[in-house]
Design an enzyme around this catalytic site. Sequence first.
Site, PDB file in Angstrom:
ATOM      1  NE  ARG A  16      89.285  28.489  27.359  1.00 65.50           N
ATOM      2  CZ  ARG A  16      88.471  28.632  26.316  1.00 65.50           C
ATOM      3  NH1 ARG A  16      87.196  28.226  26.415  1.00 65.50           N
ATOM      4  NH2 ARG A  16      88.901  29.155  25.195  1.00 65.50           N
TER       5      ARG A  16
ATOM      6  CB  CYS B 196      82.409  33.199  26.054  1.00 67.64           C
ATOM      7  SG  CYS B 196      81.604  33.070  24.431  1.00 67.64           S
TER       8      CYS B 196
END
Length: 275
Positions: A172, A230
């Site tokens: 990601r 995050c």
Amino acid sequence: MNAIISATDLASELAGGDPPVLLDVRWQLGGPNLRPEYEEAHLPGAVFVDLDAELAGPAGPAGRHPLPDPEAFGTAMRAAGVSADRAVVVYDGGLNWAAARAWWLLRWAGHPSVRVLDGGLAAWEGPLTSEIPEPAPGSFTPTPGALPLLDADGAAALARTGLLLDARAAERYRGDVEPIDPVGGHIPGAVSAPTTENVAESGRFRSAAELADRFKGLGATPDAEVGVYCGSGVSGAHEVLALAVAGIPAALYVGSWSEWSRDGSRPVATGPDPR
């Protein structure tokens, strides 16, 4: 005060004269509410806390799990029996992401003694119960600001002047895949530091020395200002917790990528390199 507690030490404290308040924060990203699992079996005396409803505000421009309203958060914590003069231990199903979110929020809101059960429910070898406790109301009143907090501009600046860690999976970070948010990639200048590398195969945190070595290798020098983000401020809280175990203070960008990626004016970097 240590940020984590072993199952053995927790059992001893629960058997003592001044046991901590127990909060069960089982949760799964994008999945159904896990209260039914709590009702089936939990640590004796533990109160269920709903991450989406009580540890975050409504999803929107500020991200999927923005900070909750402090008054609402205080109400939820008091209902769970939390008081400032009594220690709190939080746990979840094992990853400790949700438990770390509860730990971070309580610490940020001024609670002086909060720990995470290392390894979560899977590490507990004592009895479990289906009895739902009715705790006496607590007296905790949030006083936000006890832990450092970043907004989007602060995160962007820290990526240039200090160390901004991206706690998401490496794919990601690189932008290879993005299963949740509108855009893949990372904040320019951020360093990839997947949360999964904070723990051993047992699911327990690596030792303080191992974590210190890990973060030093990522650039956490003694004079570096450190921040973490995050996807939505949940696994990032776990990274802040791991840094605390290593003795490294760090700020959390709660909005994280779910806020950053919603603003098309903000730059996005892709690939394995920070910039």
